[in-house]
Design a protein around this motif. Structure first.
Motif, PDB file in Angstrom:
ATOM      1  N   GLN A 189       0.820  -1.061  -0.037  1.00 30.86           N
ATOM      2  CA  GLN A 189       0.092   0.102   0.049  1.00 30.86           C
ATOM      3  C   GLN A 189       0.810   1.221   0.083  1.00 30.86           C
ATOM      4  O   GLN A 189       1.782   1.251   0.769  1.00 30.86           O
ATOM      5  CB  GLN A 189      -0.873   0.021   1.286  1.00 30.86           C
ATOM      6  CG  GLN A 189      -1.732   1.166   1.220  1.00 30.86           C
ATOM      7  CD  GLN A 189      -2.845   1.029   2.294  1.00 30.86           C
ATOM      8  OE1 GLN A 189      -3.399  -0.025   2.488  1.00 30.86           O
ATOM      9  NE2 GLN A 189      -3.462   2.122   2.905  1.00 30.86           N
ATOM     10  N   THR A 191      -0.461   4.483  -0.193  1.00 26.24           N
ATOM     11  CA  THR A 191      -1.109   5.857   0.219  1.00 26.24           C
ATOM     12  C   THR A 191      -1.845   5.476   1.635  1.00 26.24           C
ATOM     13  O   THR A 191      -2.182   4.452   1.705  1.00 26.24           O
ATOM     14  CB  THR A 191      -2.347   6.451  -0.634  1.00 26.24           C
ATOM     15  OG1 THR A 191      -3.206   5.422  -0.983  1.00 26.24           O
ATOM     16  CG2 THR A 191      -1.551   6.568  -2.152  1.00 26.24           C
ATOM     17  N   THR A 193      -4.786   6.842   4.013  1.00 25.72           N
ATOM     18  CA  THR A 193      -6.273   7.509   3.563  1.00 25.72           C
ATOM     19  C   THR A 193      -6.751   8.318   4.654  1.00 25.72           C
ATOM     20  O   THR A 193      -6.823   7.963   5.938  1.00 25.72           O
ATOM     21  CB  THR A 193      -7.304   6.520   3.413  1.00 25.72           C
ATOM     22  OG1 THR A 193      -6.926   5.679   2.049  1.00 25.72           O
ATOM     23  CG2 THR A 193      -8.529   7.294   2.820  1.00 25.72           C
ATOM     24  N   HIS A 202      -6.405  10.547  -0.337  1.00 24.35           N
ATOM     25  CA  HIS A 202      -5.222   9.778  -0.096  1.00 24.35           C
ATOM     26  C   HIS A 202      -4.132  10.659  -0.025  1.00 24.35           C
ATOM     27  O   HIS A 202      -3.715  11.642  -1.060  1.00 24.35           O
ATOM     28  CB  HIS A 202      -5.107   8.855  -1.741  1.00 24.35           C
ATOM     29  CG  HIS A 202      -6.339   7.879  -1.546  1.00 24.35           C
ATOM     30  ND1 HIS A 202      -5.869   6.688  -1.115  1.00 24.35           N
ATOM     31  CD2 HIS A 202      -7.421   7.804  -1.934  1.00 24.35           C
ATOM     32  CE1 HIS A 202      -6.818   5.741  -1.272  1.00 24.35           C
ATOM     33  NE2 HIS A 202      -7.980   6.448  -1.767  1.00 24.35           N
ATOM     34  N   ARG A 204       0.169  10.232  -0.142  1.00 25.73           N
ATOM     35  CA  ARG A 204       1.182   9.617  -0.537  1.00 25.73           C
ATOM     36  C   ARG A 204       2.403  10.349   0.335  1.00 25.73           C
ATOM     37  O   ARG A 204       2.282  11.249   0.796  1.00 25.73           O
ATOM     38  CB  ARG A 204       1.780   9.888  -2.059  1.00 25.73           C
ATOM     39  CG  ARG A 204       0.550   9.316  -3.061  1.00 25.73           C
ATOM     40  CD  ARG A 204       0.669   9.707  -4.452  1.00 25.73           C
ATOM     41  NE  ARG A 204       1.843   8.790  -4.974  1.00 25.73           N
ATOM     42  CZ  ARG A 204       1.935   7.599  -5.326  1.00 25.73           C
ATOM     43  NH1 ARG A 204       0.849   6.949  -5.207  1.00 25.73           N
ATOM     44  NH2 ARG A 204       3.110   7.066  -5.797  1.00 25.73           N
ATOM     45  N   ALA A 267      -1.263  13.160  -7.994  1.00 32.09           N
ATOM     46  CA  ALA A 267      -1.580  11.625  -8.041  1.00 32.09           C
ATOM     47  C   ALA A 267      -2.444  11.216  -6.872  1.00 32.09           C
ATOM     48  O   ALA A 267      -3.261  10.487  -6.999  1.00 32.09           O
ATOM     49  CB  ALA A 267      -0.153  10.808  -7.947  1.00 32.09           C
ATOM     50  N   SER A 268      -2.096  11.624  -5.847  1.00 34.91           N
ATOM     51  CA  SER A 268      -2.966  11.559  -4.432  1.00 34.91           C
ATOM     52  C   SER A 268      -4.398  12.166  -4.637  1.00 34.91           C
ATOM     53  O   SER A 268      -5.298  11.326  -4.558  1.00 34.91           O
ATOM     54  CB  SER A 268      -2.465  12.332  -3.374  1.00 34.91           C
ATOM     55  OG  SER A 268      -1.155  11.687  -2.791  1.00 34.91           O
ATOM     56  N   THR A 270      -5.985  12.841  -7.451  1.00 40.10           N
ATOM     57  CA  THR A 270      -6.717  12.153  -8.640  1.00 40.10           C
ATOM     58  C   THR A 270      -7.142  10.796  -8.308  1.00 40.10           C
ATOM     59  O   THR A 270      -8.293  10.479  -8.462  1.00 40.10           O
ATOM     60  CB  THR A 270      -5.601  12.000  -9.771  1.00 40.10           C
ATOM     61  OG1 THR A 270      -5.199  13.195 -10.466  1.00 40.10           O
ATOM     62  CG2 THR A 270      -6.388  11.225 -10.980  1.00 40.10           C
ATOM     63  N   LEU A 271      -6.261  10.084  -7.285  1.00 43.49           N
ATOM     64  CA  LEU A 271      -7.089   8.683  -6.826  1.00 43.49           C
ATOM     65  C   LEU A 271      -8.228   8.934  -5.838  1.00 43.49           C
ATOM     66  O   LEU A 271      -9.098   8.264  -5.946  1.00 43.49           O
ATOM     67  CB  LEU A 271      -5.644   8.089  -6.052  1.00 43.49           C
ATOM     68  CG  LEU A 271      -6.091   6.745  -5.385  1.00 43.49           C
ATOM     69  CD1 LEU A 271      -6.697   5.815  -6.549  1.00 43.49           C
ATOM     70  CD2 LEU A 271      -4.838   6.301  -4.641  1.00 43.49           C
ATOM     71  N   SER A 272      -8.027   9.919  -4.948  1.00 45.51           N
ATOM     72  CA  SER A 272      -9.251  10.400  -4.275  1.00 45.51           C
ATOM     73  C   SER A 272     -10.420  10.685  -5.113  1.00 45.51           C
ATOM     74  O   SER A 272     -11.765  10.112  -4.717  1.00 45.51           O
ATOM     75  CB  SER A 272      -9.057  11.396  -3.258  1.00 45.51           C
ATOM     76  OG  SER A 272      -7.815  11.190  -2.458  1.00 45.51           O
ATOM     77  N   MET A 274     -11.203   9.887  -8.134  1.00 40.26           N
ATOM     78  CA  MET A 274     -11.497   8.465  -8.964  1.00 40.26           C
ATOM     79  C   MET A 274     -12.695   7.677  -7.885  1.00 40.26           C
ATOM     80  O   MET A 274     -13.525   6.951  -8.526  1.00 40.26           O
ATOM     81  CB  MET A 274     -10.325   7.826  -9.386  1.00 40.26           C
ATOM     82  CG  MET A 274      -9.698   8.498 -10.569  1.00 40.26           C
ATOM     83  SD  MET A 274      -8.046   7.789 -11.177  1.00 40.26           S
ATOM     84  CE  MET A 274      -8.803   5.957 -11.922  1.00 40.26           C
ATOM     85  N   GLU A 275     -11.828   7.530  -6.695  1.00 41.66           N
ATOM     86  CA  GLU A 275     -12.718   6.776  -5.933  1.00 41.66           C
ATOM     87  C   GLU A 275     -14.057   7.285  -5.441  1.00 41.66           C
ATOM     88  O   GLU A 275     -15.036   6.477  -5.348  1.00 41.66           O
ATOM     89  CB  GLU A 275     -11.760   6.453  -4.443  1.00 41.66           C
ATOM     90  CG  GLU A 275     -10.723   5.518  -4.629  1.00 41.66           C
ATOM     91  CD  GLU A 275     -10.086   4.883  -3.443  1.00 41.66           C
ATOM     92  OE1 GLU A 275     -10.348   5.376  -2.421  1.00 41.66           O
ATOM     93  OE2 GLU A 275      -9.086   4.080  -3.449  1.00 41.66           O
TER      94      GLU A 275
END
Length: 396
Positions: A189, A191, A193, A202, A204, A267-268, A270-272, A274-275
């Motif tokens: 893992q 990231t 949360t 998220h 990183r 990146a963090s 964008t991931l948040s 998307m989720e």
């Protein structure tokens, strides 16, 4: 608040610790009002912070020996002062630090000695999420100890199952820089949360996050509330970090673009995003409002995108301004170029989050067409002279 380290003179980082907390808030509010007196801000009452257990990140200098390491700070002579029981840290961090000290011994990680420029382990960086999970980063001078850290990592995770993210950061230079550019992941893992105010952000290893979790939650809640009151259709979040303001404001129905120089933070974020976009409508709550998909632009929810780049260059190079701009710059402020662009852009509103009211005042002076109609101090850094200020600017 009682602190044995402060009373003994070992640590004076909390320089206002001897001042009653109510008096601290009054002094901070008076200072920011004096600095912004010419702007006639309508001030809401300051937001108080817990004095203990609020700090979600420990930045510990490692010193001493392999057998007896110290985790804390250095005194003026360069010797280590152990602060693993610092009462500012969250309970999870205070529990973790003695175990990490034992890990230093177990993995034979030689603490870095500043005067002799010898040793390997410079810092331990530990972050706790609101869920109680931990991110642990070992800041090393070289890769030499990495194999030993990997070998003994199962022991650490058995002793501290809360450790879900672990990494090594390489900082080979002998200078007062906390960390280097290269990060070596050690865990599957990558990231951590941070769940707060209905958001799941998220984080990183090299991403910035506010160190005071309760104040960060209130900052994003207020930002969303104030933006909702002016109902913009389009928003830019400049200096967007891991996306706290952008993802909170998307819940108002505005389309939000976040601009951030750090690719790790993008990146963090964008991931948040998307989720959150994969969740069912109404599956998350933000205060009294609901948050649904962030990418799809479902009813009541704006679309969100993040882009890596310089905030000023993005604004100056744009062809059309949004309805509202969020700025959350470092202590130096937004600077004359971005302030000048905002002044002449026609942007209707600016939400400005500042950790330095002196540069905030300077930036506001450069934007006379944007008047500060509302402000609130959040005590992000209790027991010190520092704070966060949120202001809403409206074009006159």
């Amino acid at each position: 608040m009682i602190c044995d380290h402060f009373d003994a003179g070992r640590c004076r980082s909390c320089s206002w610790l001897g001042t009653p907390y109510d008096a601290q808030l009054v002094a901070k509010q008076r200072q920011v009002e004096d600095l912004l007196r010419g702007h006639r801000v309508a001030w809401d009452a300051p937001v108080a912070s817990p004095q203990l257990g609020f700090r979600n990140k420990a930045k510990m200098v490692v010193h001493g020996t392999v057998a007896e390491p110290t985790l804390g700070i250095l005194n003026p002579a360069g010797a280590g002062i152990d602060l693993r029981d610092c009462p500012l840290h969250t309970a999870g961090i205070r529990t973790a630090l003695p175990v990490l000290a034992a890990f230093v011994t177990r993995a034979a990680l030689t603490p870095y000695d500043v005067p002799s420029r010898s040793g390997e382990l410079k810092h331990l960086l530990v972050t706790e999420s609101p869920d109680g999970e931990l991110m642990v980063r070992f800041v090393l001078r070289s890769q030499e100890p990495v194999a030993r850290i990997r070998k003994h990592l199962p022991w650490l995770q058995a002793e501290l199952p809360e450790v879900v993210v672990a990494s090594v950061n390489l900082q080979p230079e002998h200078k007062a820089v906390l960390e280097g550019e290269r990060e070596i992941p050690l865990s599957r893992q990558e990231t951590l949360t941070m769940r707060l105010t209905g958001l799941a952000l998220h984080l990183r290893p090299q991403s910035f996050f506010q160190t005071n979790t309760p104040m960060a939650a209130e900052l994003y809640r207020l930002g969303r509330e104030w933006v909702a009151a002016v109902s913009p259709r389009s928003v830019w979040d400049l200096y967007s970090g891991v996306g706290g303001f952008a993802l909170a404001i998307a819940g108002t129905g505005a389309d939000v673009t976040g601009i951030e120089i750090s690719r790790e933070a993008v990146a963090s974020a964008t991931l948040s995003s998307m989720e959150m976009g994969s969740m069912e409508m109404g599956s998350m709550e933000m205060g009294s409002m609901e948050m649904g998909p962030t990418e799809t632009g479902a009813a009541g929810q704006g679309a969100v995108r993040f882009e890596a780049g310089d905030a000023t260059a993005y604004a100056v190079g744009s062809t059309a301004p949004p309805d509202l701009v969020v700025v959350n710059p470092p202590r130096r402020g937004i600077g004359p170029e971005l302030a000048g662009w905002l002044e002449s852009s026609g942007v209707g509103h600016v939400l400005y989050s500042s950790c330095n009211a002196q540069t905030l005042a300077k930036d506001l002076d450069a934007m006379p067409s944007l008047r500060a109609v509302r402000g609130r101090l959040l005590d992000m850094f209790p027991n010190t002279a520092h704070y966060e200020v949120l202001t809403l600017l409206e074009r006159a």
